[in-house]
Write a protein that holds these residues in place. Structure first.
Motif, PDB file in Angstrom:
ATOM      1  N   SER A   1       0.813  -1.210   0.000  1.00 58.81           N
ATOM      2  CA  SER A   1       0.000   0.000   0.000  1.00 58.81           C
ATOM      3  C   SER A   1       0.849   1.263   0.000  1.00 58.81           C
TER       4      SER A   1
ATOM      5  N   HIS B   1       0.922   2.371  -7.409  1.00 57.37           N
ATOM      6  CA  HIS B   1       0.047   1.264  -7.831  1.00 57.37           C
ATOM      7  C   HIS B   1       0.627   0.404  -8.939  1.00 57.37           C
TER       8      HIS B   1
ATOM      9  N   GLU C   1      -8.384  -3.696  -8.375  1.00 56.03           N
ATOM     10  CA  GLU C   1      -9.545  -3.363  -7.548  1.00 56.03           C
ATOM     11  C   GLU C   1     -10.103  -4.604  -6.869  1.00 56.03           C
TER      12      GLU C   1
ATOM     13  N   HIS D   1      -8.633  -5.843  -3.397  1.00 57.23           N
ATOM     14  CA  HIS D   1      -9.127  -5.338  -2.116  1.00 57.23           C
ATOM     15  C   HIS D   1      -9.982  -6.409  -1.430  1.00 57.23           C
TER      16      HIS D   1
ATOM     17  N   GLU E   1      -6.478   2.117   4.273  1.00 58.54           N
ATOM     18  CA  GLU E   1      -6.979   3.183   3.393  1.00 58.54           C
ATOM     19  C   GLU E   1      -6.526   4.554   3.888  1.00 58.54           C
TER      20      GLU E   1
ATOM     21  N   ARG F   1      -0.993   7.331  -4.578  1.00 55.95           N
ATOM     22  CA  ARG F   1      -2.034   6.404  -4.127  1.00 55.95           C
ATOM     23  C   ARG F   1      -3.247   7.217  -3.720  1.00 55.95           C
TER      24      ARG F   1
ATOM     25  N   THR G   1     -10.152   5.762  -0.963  1.00 59.48           N
ATOM     26  CA  THR G   1     -11.539   6.040  -1.314  1.00 59.48           C
ATOM     27  C   THR G   1     -12.472   5.218  -0.438  1.00 59.48           C
TER      28      THR G   1
ATOM     29  N   ASP H   1     -13.052   1.728  -1.834  1.00 54.94           N
ATOM     30  CA  ASP H   1     -11.973   0.781  -1.517  1.00 54.94           C
ATOM     31  C   ASP H   1     -12.118   0.254  -0.094  1.00 54.94           C
TER      32      ASP H   1
ATOM     33  N   LYS I   1     -14.807  -2.277  -0.090  1.00 58.08           N
ATOM     34  CA  LYS I   1     -14.332  -3.547  -0.661  1.00 58.08           C
ATOM     35  C   LYS I   1     -13.477  -4.318   0.345  1.00 58.08           C
ATOM     36  N   ASP I   2     -12.640  -3.609   1.106  1.00 58.50           N
ATOM     37  CA  ASP I   2     -11.821  -4.266   2.130  1.00 58.50           C
ATOM     38  C   ASP I   2     -12.704  -4.967   3.163  1.00 58.50           C
TER      39      ASP I   2
END
Length: 128
Positions: free
Chosen positions: A8, A12, A29, A32, A73, A82, A85, A88, A91-92
């Motif tokens: 992280s 990217h 994506e 995540h 994040e 980086r 959002t 994100d 999604k985690d």
């Protein structure tokens, strides 16, 4: 956890940059979801190996993995190149909770093949 934090902190495209931008973005994506599900599963297996996995521990593990995703994040917000959002972070958390749902169904509720493998692992790995 160290691998997640380290990656992280990198731009990217440091580790992988596919020539097809759509595929590159989709793959990165979707990671995540995968990385925090994997983190949850590793935590679960640590408790399973010591014979201490309970439904409460499973819940604590998913909460920990989710908060680690949120912390990651926030970390990314301070890394050049980086971004951090809300989607994100969602999604985690989703990845961890999907793994949590599968483990709780397969191990605690249903006598499934995966649940039996987990129980056999626990018996095999438990210190004597």
């Amino acid at each position: 956890m160290i691998a997640i934090w380290t990656m992280s902190g990198l731009p990217h495209d440091t580790i992988m940059n596919l020539p097809n931008n759509t595929m590159d973005r989709f793959l990165k994506e979707s990671l995540h979801l995968v990385e925090f599900a994997f983190l949850y599963v590793l935590i679960i297996y640590a408790f399973l190996a010591n014979g201490k996995l309970t439904s409460f521990i499973s819940l604590a593990a998913v909460i920990f993995a989710s908060f680690y995703g949120l912390a990651d994040e926030i970390h990314q917000a301070f890394v050049p190149y980086r971004s951090a959002t809300l989607i994100d972070a969602i999604k985690d958390v989703t990845g961890a909770f999907v793994a949590f749902t599968i483990v709780n169904y397969m191990y605690f509720k249903k006598n499934s093949r995966i649940g039996r493998w987990m129980a056999m692992f626990s018996e095999w790995a438990r210190p004597q």
